[in-house]
Design an enzyme around this catalytic site. Structure first.
Site, PDB file in Angstrom:
ATOM      1  N   ALA A   1      23.539  24.140 -36.902  1.00 11.16           N
ATOM      2  CA  ALA A   1      23.806  25.524 -36.888  1.00 11.16           C
ATOM      3  C   ALA A   1      23.059  26.155 -36.230  1.00 11.16           C
ATOM      4  CB  ALA A   1      23.927  25.882 -38.438  1.00 11.16           C
TER       5      ALA A   1
ATOM      6  N   ARG B   1      33.485  26.826 -33.898  1.00  7.61           N
ATOM      7  CA  ARG B   1      33.072  26.100 -35.164  1.00  7.61           C
ATOM      8  C   ARG B   1      33.020  27.154 -36.201  1.00  7.61           C
ATOM      9  NH1 ARG B   1      29.006  21.484 -34.874  1.00  7.61           N
ATOM     10  NH2 ARG B   1      30.563  20.735 -36.781  1.00  7.61           N
TER      11      ARG B   1
ATOM     12  N   ASP C   1      24.995  24.598 -43.212  1.00  4.79           N
ATOM     13  CA  ASP C   1      25.683  25.233 -42.336  1.00  4.79           C
ATOM     14  C   ASP C   1      25.897  26.669 -42.850  1.00  4.79           C
ATOM     15  OD1 ASP C   1      26.066  22.510 -41.262  1.00  4.79           O
ATOM     16  OD2 ASP C   1      26.797  23.822 -39.747  1.00  4.79           O
TER      17      ASP C   1
HETATM   18  O1  MRU Z   1      28.474  18.896 -37.077  1.00  4.15           O
HETATM   19  P1  MRU Z   1      27.010  19.090 -36.755  1.00  4.15           P
HETATM   20  O2  MRU Z   1      26.381  18.246 -36.214  1.00  4.15           O
HETATM   21  O3  MRU Z   1      26.753  20.539 -36.205  1.00  4.15           O
HETATM   22  O4  MRU Z   1      26.464  19.524 -38.379  1.00  4.15           O
HETATM   23  C1  MRU Z   1      25.233  19.726 -38.350  1.00  4.15           C
HETATM   24  C2  MRU Z   1      24.732  19.747 -39.718  1.00  4.15           C
HETATM   25  O5  MRU Z   1      25.335  19.706 -40.738  1.00  4.15           O
HETATM   26  C3  MRU Z   1      23.233  20.153 -39.956  1.00  4.15           C
HETATM   27  O6  MRU Z   1      22.683  19.496 -40.918  1.00  4.15           O
HETATM   28  C4  MRU Z   1      23.323  21.468 -40.318  1.00  4.15           C
HETATM   29  O7  MRU Z   1      24.007  22.425 -39.147  1.00  4.15           O
HETATM   30  C5  MRU Z   1      21.754  22.258 -40.250  1.00  4.15           C
HETATM   31  S1  MRU Z   1      21.014  21.948 -38.790  1.00  4.15           S
HETATM   32  C6  MRU Z   1      19.466  22.454 -38.938  1.00  4.15           C
END
Ligand code: MRU
Length: 323
Positions: free
Chosen positions: A46, A75, A214
């Protein structure tokens, strides 16, 4: 290694879809390149998505309002994306220097991650066994990370953790990214399949679970990578603290509970065909591929932001942060 670098007017992005086998930077040029990078997870996590989109808003000569909507649609769950593009749009409307604003977002994230890591580390002990899911490290942010931040900072301070990382189906962020990042940092890491976390908890190998988020609703329900809520339920069962680490900007006070959070659904072919030499199911087999699930607030021991540690009752603690 920086995942996002802005140097002499060019933005360099470490393509995370190629890791851990290839470390290659790409240089997005058009709005379609930026959209593609976010959508396909060349940049993911995120906070990192937010930083990347902030540079897109600064560097692309486009109508900023339409660009914001276009990038946000890549997203939908990670609130940091629309948070960063909204801040850039405001800066544009106020006539600010957009490159300076994007660099500020990038630098502030570094500071936030450091603070989150320090708070998180204060909850851990040297020698602890840690379970983590997906990747919430430097690759997902600017440096240190959120969920992995206490481990990377702890390593610098001489702590020795024993980390178990779920591989994190279907896109394997735990296997491809977390084990890569922790190996590089010299941290003891063991890769397990997602369905093994109950066993390692039962065997007494886990003292705490650390994950990123997120989007966090006002009542403390959190949207995290698909599979995280299962780890939270298991942690509750085995009496293991479950910590969610995220910047304050991940809290979306306009979502009262997790039910208000839009969950991104991705192409089901990711389940059947990615990372396999041959498809693992028939072409006609239906797939359901949500990218995130919601962890109920009551399963969370604490939410850790750069503003401090919010323990139960989490809803009241978050409200105090807001006020
Ligand atoms: O689909 P992604 O790889 O973007 O998902 C990321 C996550 O779920 C992370 O744990 C979240 O974004 C936190 S990142 C510090």
């Amino acid at each position: 290694m920086d995942n996002i670098k802005y140097e002499n007017g060019t933005l360099y992005l470490l393509d995370q879809t190629l890791l851990p086998n290839e470390e290659k930077y790409i240089t997005p040029k058009s709005k379609e390149d930026y959209f593609f990078a976010i959508k396909t997870l060349q940049v993911r996590g995120a906070p990192a998505i937010g930083i990347f989109a902030a540079y897109a808003m600064a560097l692309l000569d486009e109508n900023k309002e339409s660009l914001k909507s276009y990038l946000d649609s890549a997203r939908p769950t990670a609130v940091n994306l629309s948070w960063a593009t909204a801040r850039m749009l405001k800066a544009y409307n106020e006539g600010k220097n957009l490159i300076e604003e994007a660099v500020a977002i990038h630098n502030e994230d570094k500071e936030m991650c450091r603070k989150i890591s320090e708070y998180g580390l204060s909850l851990l002990n040297d020698g602890d066994g840690i379970l983590t899911h997906c990747n919430a490290g430097a690759l997902a942010t600017s440096n240190y990370g959120t969920g992995l931040g206490p481990l990377l900072l702890g390593k610098e301070k001489g702590y020795n953790f024993k980390v178990f990382t779920d591989e994190t189906r279907p896109l394997l962020q735990g296997a491809r990214l977390t084990s890569y990042e922790l190996e590089k940092a010299g941290i003891d890491v063991t890769l397990i399949c997602d369905n093994m976390s109950s066993l390692v908890m039962k065997q007494g190998k886990i003292n705490a679970v650390l994950v990123g988020a997120d989007r966090i609703a006002a009542n403390g329900d959190t949207a995290n990578k698909i599979g995280t809520s299962g780890a939270a339920i298991l942690a509750k069962h085995y009496g293991i603290p479950f910590y969610v680490l995220a910047p304050y900007s991940t809290i979306d006070f306009s979502c009262e509970t997790g039910k208000d959070i839009v969950i991104e659904e991705r192409d089901g072919d990711e389940i059947k065909t990615m990372f396999f030499e041959k498809p693992t199911a028939l072409k006609e087999t239906k797939c359901f591929n949500p990218a995130f699930d919601v962890t109920d607030s009551e399963l969370i021991s604490a939410i850790i932001t750069e503003k401090g540690i919010v323990k139960q009752p989490i809803k009241e603690g978050l409200k105090k942060l807001y006020d």
